[in-house]
Design a protein around this motif. Structure first.
Motif, PDB file in Angstrom:
ATOM      1  N   ALA A  38       0.825  -1.205   0.000  1.00 38.64           N
ATOM      2  CA  ALA A  38       0.000   0.000   0.000  1.00 38.64           C
ATOM      3  C   ALA A  38       0.861   1.258   0.000  1.00 38.64           C
ATOM      4  O   ALA A  38       0.552   2.244  -0.690  1.00 38.64           O
ATOM      5  N   ALA A  39       1.945   1.234   0.779  1.00 39.23           N
ATOM      6  CA  ALA A  39       2.829   2.400   0.842  1.00 39.23           C
ATOM      7  C   ALA A  39       3.546   2.628  -0.485  1.00 39.23           C
ATOM      8  O   ALA A  39       3.737   3.775  -0.915  1.00 39.23           O
ATOM      9  N   LEU A  40       3.944   1.555  -1.152  1.00 37.42           N
ATOM     10  CA  LEU A  40       4.589   1.689  -2.461  1.00 37.42           C
ATOM     11  C   LEU A  40       3.621   2.282  -3.478  1.00 37.42           C
ATOM     12  O   LEU A  40       3.988   3.170  -4.260  1.00 37.42           O
ATOM     13  N   LYS A  41       2.389   1.809  -3.480  1.00 36.53           N
ATOM     14  CA  LYS A  41       1.404   2.347  -4.413  1.00 36.53           C
ATOM     15  C   LYS A  41       1.161   3.832  -4.165  1.00 36.53           C
ATOM     16  O   LYS A  41       1.087   4.630  -5.108  1.00 36.53           O
ATOM     17  N   GLN A  42       1.063   4.214  -2.899  1.00 38.33           N
ATOM     18  CA  GLN A  42       0.843   5.615  -2.571  1.00 38.33           C
ATOM     19  C   GLN A  42       2.026   6.472  -3.006  1.00 38.33           C
ATOM     20  O   GLN A  42       1.860   7.554  -3.588  1.00 38.33           O
TER      21      GLN A  42
ATOM     22  N   ALA B  68       2.067   6.819  -6.793  1.00 38.20           N
ATOM     23  CA  ALA B  68       1.023   7.748  -7.243  1.00 38.20           C
ATOM     24  C   ALA B  68       1.443   9.193  -7.018  1.00 38.20           C
ATOM     25  O   ALA B  68       1.215  10.058  -7.868  1.00 38.20           O
ATOM     26  N   GLU B  69       2.065   9.458  -5.880  1.00 39.42           N
ATOM     27  CA  GLU B  69       2.531  10.825  -5.607  1.00 39.42           C
ATOM     28  C   GLU B  69       3.649  11.236  -6.567  1.00 39.42           C
ATOM     29  O   GLU B  69       3.687  12.381  -7.036  1.00 39.42           O
ATOM     30  N   LEU B  70       4.542  10.297  -6.875  1.00 42.40           N
ATOM     31  CA  LEU B  70       5.608  10.577  -7.833  1.00 42.40           C
ATOM     32  C   LEU B  70       5.031  10.915  -9.200  1.00 42.40           C
ATOM     33  O   LEU B  70       5.415  11.914  -9.825  1.00 42.40           O
ATOM     34  N   TYR B  71       4.088  10.099  -9.674  1.00 45.99           N
ATOM     35  CA  TYR B  71       3.543  10.316 -11.008  1.00 45.99           C
ATOM     36  C   TYR B  71       2.678  11.576 -11.057  1.00 45.99           C
ATOM     37  O   TYR B  71       2.660  12.273 -12.077  1.00 45.99           O
ATOM     38  N   ARG B  72       1.952  11.862  -9.983  1.00 46.06           N
ATOM     39  CA  ARG B  72       1.169  13.102  -9.959  1.00 46.06           C
ATOM     40  C   ARG B  72       2.086  14.311 -10.098  1.00 46.06           C
ATOM     41  O   ARG B  72       1.802  15.232 -10.882  1.00 46.06           O
TER      42      ARG B  72
END
Length: 321
Positions: free
Chosen positions: A269-273, A276-280
């Motif tokens: 879950a932490a990796l996905k978050q 997502a923040e990196l790509y945003r």
């Protein structure tokens, strides 16, 4: 010539085929035509094979005109249709990385590995039954060798980093590399006035950041005009995109390492978050107006990249013990 909209002539005898895996403009195969002879690079899944054969018909080419079928690697969105396609192409030789050849001759382990990632329902829906290729029709590619296509040289280069069984294909006639997943993913929904945007793929199970950096640098040695991506389509502006890939590989490593010791579910879950923040942030810098929609388009890639980073972290931690 009146061609279907999923078959796009690019230049220098290169045709892009949308295999319609996961919908439009996600998964491409390529057909290279030279003096009436042809080669496929990547095949998509079994469900895309009718389009590959229809592309031959639309271009007035017989099945016997195909000399080579070249999957860049054996992940199923690139090679799942190889066995079915080869049954329809009596003169073709399958050329594959030596680490991948046995998986296309006997795809049992390949299917089971994908089943563990995607589950039975998705496997039945998206891929179907994987068909074997007779061993005598399979040629293992050298680390840096050249195939002739009616006198047109196609150079095969060993390019690990996304997968250890990955090769890329250099076509000097068009000035481009057929890159599979080595040169990342670039979807047209993320294009802005600044041009295309791109991201690396660390999908399970063989992501190796240092090797991927080296492979990118080797691709740039030919000063390519184009990169023919499986996901999705031909892109130019190669030096800028290569810089983005190098930057993001380092960013992915930096965000993953502090999470290494977390329990598996919490870490995922932490990796996905974090991804997502990196790509945003990347897409905002790129000038994409609808960031939420841009991230929704990356839902599958965020999931797979998180899984691949977790495998890499575990392998790195095991090596350090």
């Amino acid at each position: 010539m009146n061609l279907p909209d999923w078959l796009v002539p690019l230049s220098d005898g290169v045709f892009q085929i949308d295999t319609f895996f996961h919908g439009d403009h996600f998964d491409a195969a390529y057909l290279i035509v030279e003096q009436g002879r042809a080669a496929f690079v990547d095949t998509g899944t079994n469900h895309g094979v009718p389009r590959l054969l229809a592309a031959l018909d639309a271009l007035g080419l017989a099945a016997e005109a195909v000399d080579w079928v070249i999957p860049t690697h054996v992940h199923l969105d690139h090679a799942g249709g190889v066995g079915l396609l080869m049954r329809a192409l009596p003169a073709a030789t399958l050329v594959v990385h030596p680490r991948g050849a046995r998986h296309l001759i006997d795809p049992t382990a390949l299917f089971q590995g994908a089943l563990a990632v995607y589950g039975a329902t998705a496997m039945a829906r998206d891929y179907g039954v994987l068909l074997p290729v007779a061993a005598h029709r399979v040629r293992e590619a050298g680390a840096d060798e050249t195939l002739p296509l009616a006198g047109r040289p196609l150079r095969l280069l060993d390019t690990p980093g996304h997968a250890r069984h990955h090769l890329c294909v250099w076509d000097a006639a068009s000035g481009g590399w057929f890159t599979g997943d080595t040169f990342g993913l670039s979807y047209r929904c993320h294009d802005t006035a600044a041009g295309p945007w791109i991201l690396p793929t660390s999908s399970p199970v063989q992501f190796e950041p240092d090797a991927l950096h080296r492979s990118l640098d080797r691709l740039l040695e030919t000063t390519p005009r184009w990169m023919y991506l499986t996901h999705f389509g031909r892109v130019g502006d190669v030096p800028r995109l290569a810089g983005l890939l190098h930057e993001q590989i380092d960013a992915m490593v930096a965000l993953a390492r502090p999470l290494a010791a977390l329990p598996a579910t919490e870490r995922h879950a932490a990796l996905k978050q974090a991804l997502a923040e990196l790509y945003r942030a990347q897409l905002q810098r790129h000038g994409l107006p609808d960031l939420d929609q841009g991230l929704r388009a990356l839902k599958v890639d965020i999931e797979l990249n998180a899984q691949g980073l977790a495998v890499w972290l575990d392998r790195e931690r095991g090596a350090a013990r």
